[in-house]
Design an enzyme around this catalytic site. Structure first.
Site, short mmCIF file in Angstrom:
data_model
loop_
_atom_site.label_atom_id
_atom_site.label_comp_id
_atom_site.label_asym_id
_atom_site.label_seq_id
_atom_site.Cartn_x
_atom_site.Cartn_y
_atom_site.Cartn_z
N LYS A 266 106.84 47.69 43.05
CA LYS A 266 107.89 47.66 44.07
C LYS A 266 108.78 48.88 43.92
O LYS A 266 108.96 49.39 42.81
CB LYS A 266 108.78 46.42 43.86
CG LYS A 266 108.15 45.09 44.25
CD LYS A 266 109.14 43.95 44.04
CE LYS A 266 108.50 42.60 44.31
NZ LYS A 266 108.14 42.38 45.71
N ARG A 340 100.84 33.86 45.27
CA ARG A 340 99.74 33.05 45.80
C ARG A 340 98.60 32.90 44.79
O ARG A 340 97.85 31.93 44.84
CB ARG A 340 99.26 33.65 47.13
CG ARG A 340 98.78 35.07 47.03
CD ARG A 340 98.69 35.76 48.39
NE ARG A 340 100.01 36.14 48.91
CZ ARG A 340 100.21 36.75 50.08
NH1 ARG A 340 99.18 37.01 50.88
NH2 ARG A 340 101.42 37.08 50.47
N1 BES Z 1 108.33 37.66 45.26
C1 BES Z 1 107.89 38.40 46.39
C2 BES Z 1 108.49 37.86 47.68
C3 BES Z 1 109.80 38.49 48.05
C4 BES Z 1 109.84 39.78 48.56
C5 BES Z 1 110.97 37.80 47.92
C6 BES Z 1 111.05 40.35 48.91
C7 BES Z 1 112.18 38.36 48.25
C8 BES Z 1 112.22 39.64 48.76
C9 BES Z 1 106.37 38.30 46.50
O1 BES Z 1 105.68 38.24 45.30
C10 BES Z 1 105.92 39.58 47.15
O2 BES Z 1 106.09 40.60 46.58
N2 BES Z 1 105.37 39.43 48.35
C11 BES Z 1 104.92 40.57 49.09
C12 BES Z 1 103.60 40.21 49.71
C13 BES Z 1 102.90 41.38 50.34
C14 BES Z 1 102.42 42.32 49.27
C15 BES Z 1 101.74 40.83 51.16
C16 BES Z 1 105.97 40.86 50.16
O3 BES Z 1 106.50 39.93 50.75
O4 BES Z 1 106.27 42.03 50.36
MN MN Z 2 105.31 40.15 44.45
#
Ligand code: BES
Ligand code: MN
Ligand code: ZN
Length: 509
Positions: A266, A340
């Site tokens: 990230k 997931r």
């Molecule tokens: N924990 C995150 C979800 C999340 C993202 C919560 C931003 C709060 C703020 C999850 O593991 C994640 O990173 N999801 C990705 C999925 C994507 C790579 C398909 C997302 O939502 O960007």
């Molecule tokens: Mn994630």
């Protein structure tokens, strides 16, 4: 934080020797605020009304004002809290009680003199007051501030309701405390220890699978996500099995103790706050604590899918193919779609026991935040299961919104090298729904049904994406603080408590 002791008081409120006495005001018909209930003598009531008028208070919800106590009142201060113009409900009472205790500052004894005529109102007042009075166990220089030792509820003898409210609030405190814990202190193993000690003395069995047992059991999702961290993953099963249980509910929680994204790293700003990515696991732990304390008549198993998602030489790579518990393979195209993967293991493990209902809870997608903001949880799954969860949320005064699982989005997850990919390539459309569709694949068939793609043969299942409401990044309101909220904990407690034979029968249509 520990909750204060909760006691009732059936004498006039003037006699309570407390630091803060909470009194309600509503917008009166003549546009001047009205003091609610005959909780104080005539002179003191008039005194408070004059104070409210002088301060320009209107009695709207979210208004909480600390004033000196009137002369005939033993309290030190009075908190005038708006109850709003609408008819009072348990939800508005909970909200107002929370606004009031949030305004109280560090004091040791708070008394609530709001109208709590029935059990539901008494319970809501306790929940609101306790949830609004929550303070973070901050790692700061200690202060001389007193601990909140006592919460007095005036004008009720509903002991059962008061204690139920206390138990439920204490469980929400557990969730908030866990989520607030910094990620250097909270990792799969220490999470397991925290939860074990929080459940001490309750009739809950705890099974912990460490990394070796996870490997033996074929939990490739949890292992794959956790393999980049020096702190190994865990799968924890918490089992509450009362004698004569007529139903069995499984709860599955996402427990990523820190989500860096892994090798699909990230950006720096998006990583801030990702200690909260274990909220689902914390939530189901809190629910277990509450339902075991409240002697729920149904069996409940909570599955905590715990891993730290880190980039390193041992981390999983985009392109890796992993095998989930039960044998389905997943092509990991984005290591940041890790929730997931751990949930897939958890959902399959839960399914092997053929519960009557499975509910998973997860801070799963940024897309849920974009679609629904920070107050509504996204609710997906089959109609019967989501119906029960929506009803339970409604009864708890919590906000969920039912979202679809559109079949046509499923093909985005097709993979050439595995049964399914963990993200759709080339499109981020409907990200919350795609994640839901992925999870659905790992929900097993009902007992005696062959494993196939026919949804009607699947175990009833609902998925809560709490990426929005798990944390409140704007300012506090009602009983909701800034930061971790514990959202959906109370809804799930109500779901379990309402799972009678009729509810079970409704799932077998
Ligand atoms: N924990 C995150 C979800 C999340 C993202 C919560 C931003 C709060 C703020 C999850 O593991 C994640 O990173 N999801 C990705 C999925 C994507 C790579 C398909 C997302 O939502 O960007
Ligand atoms: Mn994630
Ligand atoms: Zn995550």
């Amino acid at each position: 934080m520990n909750i204060p002791r909760v006691v009732s008081h059936n004498q006039p409120a003037d006699l309570i020797d407390c630091d803060a006495l909470i009194v309600g005001i509503t917008p009166g018909l003549d546009k001047t605020p009205t003091i609610v209930g005959d909780v104080l003598g005539e002179a003191d009531t008039a005194w408070l009304k004059a104070a409210a008028v002088a301060l320009g208070k209107k009695g709207s919800l979210d208004e909480a004002t600390v004033v000196p106590a009137p002369p005939g009142c033993k309290a030190t201060t009075v908190i005038l809290v708006g109850l709003g113009p609408k008819e009072l409900t348990p939800s508005s009472l909970r909200h107002a009680a929370g606004s009031a205790t949030r305004a109280a500052g560090p004091v040791s004894h708070i008394a609530v003199a709001l109208p709590v005529d029935d059990a539901a109102s008494a319970q809501a007042a306790v929940e609101g007051a306790l949830l609004g009075g929550y303070r973070v166990n901050a790692k700061k220089k200690p202060t001389d501030d007193p601990d909140w030792a006592t919460l007095t509820i005036v004008g009720t003898d509903k002991q059962g309701a008061l204690q139920a409210g206390a138990v439920i609030a204490e469980s929400v405190y557990l969730v908030r405390d866990l989520v607030n814990t910094p990620p250097n202190d909270l990792y799969p193993e220490s999470f397991t220890d925290h939860v074990t000690s929080a459940l001490k003395g309750l009739p809950i069995e705890i099974d912990v699978l460490d990394e070796h047992q996870l490997a033996e059991g074929g939990f490739g999702g949890i292992l794959g996500v956790g393999q980049g961290s020096t702190r190994p993953p865990r799968l924890v099963a918490l089992r509450y099995r009362p004698e004569g249980a007529t139903a069995h509910i499984a709860l599955v929680g996402k427990g990523i103790t820190f989500d860096s994204g892994g090798l699909s790293l990230k950006p720096a700003a998006s990583m801030v706050g990702m200690k909260y990515d274990m909220t689902g696991a914390a939530t189901v732990s809190g629910v277990m604590r509450a339902v075991a304390s409240l002697h729920a008549p149904v069996a409940v198993t909570a599955w905590l899918c715990l891993a730290e998602n880190m980039p390193s030489g041992s981390a999983q790579r985009p392109g890796d193919v992993i095998t989930i518990h039960g044998g389905k393979t997943v092509e990991v195209l984005n290591t940041d779609a890790e929730g997931r993967l751990v949930l897939a293991d958890g959902l399959h493990a839960a399914s092997e026991e053929f519960p009557d209902l499975i509910v998973d809870v997860a801070t799963l997608t940024g897309a849920a935040r974009i679609a629904l903001g920070e107050r509504y949880a996204g609710l997906m799954g089959d109609q019967l299961a989501t119906g029960l969860v929506a009803q339970a949320a409604e009864s708890a005064g919590e906000l969920v919104w039912t979202m679809p699982l559109p079949e046509e989005l499923r093909k985005g997850l097709n993979s050439d090298v595995a049964d399914i990919a963990n993200v759709a390539t080339g499109s981020s459309l409907g990200g919350m729904l795609v994640a839901g569709l992925f999870l659905k694949e790992f929900v097993g068939p009902r007992q005696g049904q062959p494993a196939d793609d026919d949804s009607s043969a699947q175990i009833p299942w609902a998925h809560l994406d709490i990426a929005g409401p798990a944390s409140n990044t704007s300012s506090a309101y009602g009983y909701t603080p800034k930061g971790p909220t514990g959202a959906t904990t109370r809804a799930l407690v109500n779901l379990v408590m309402a799972m009678d034979s009729d509810a079970v029968a409704s799932l077998v249509q």
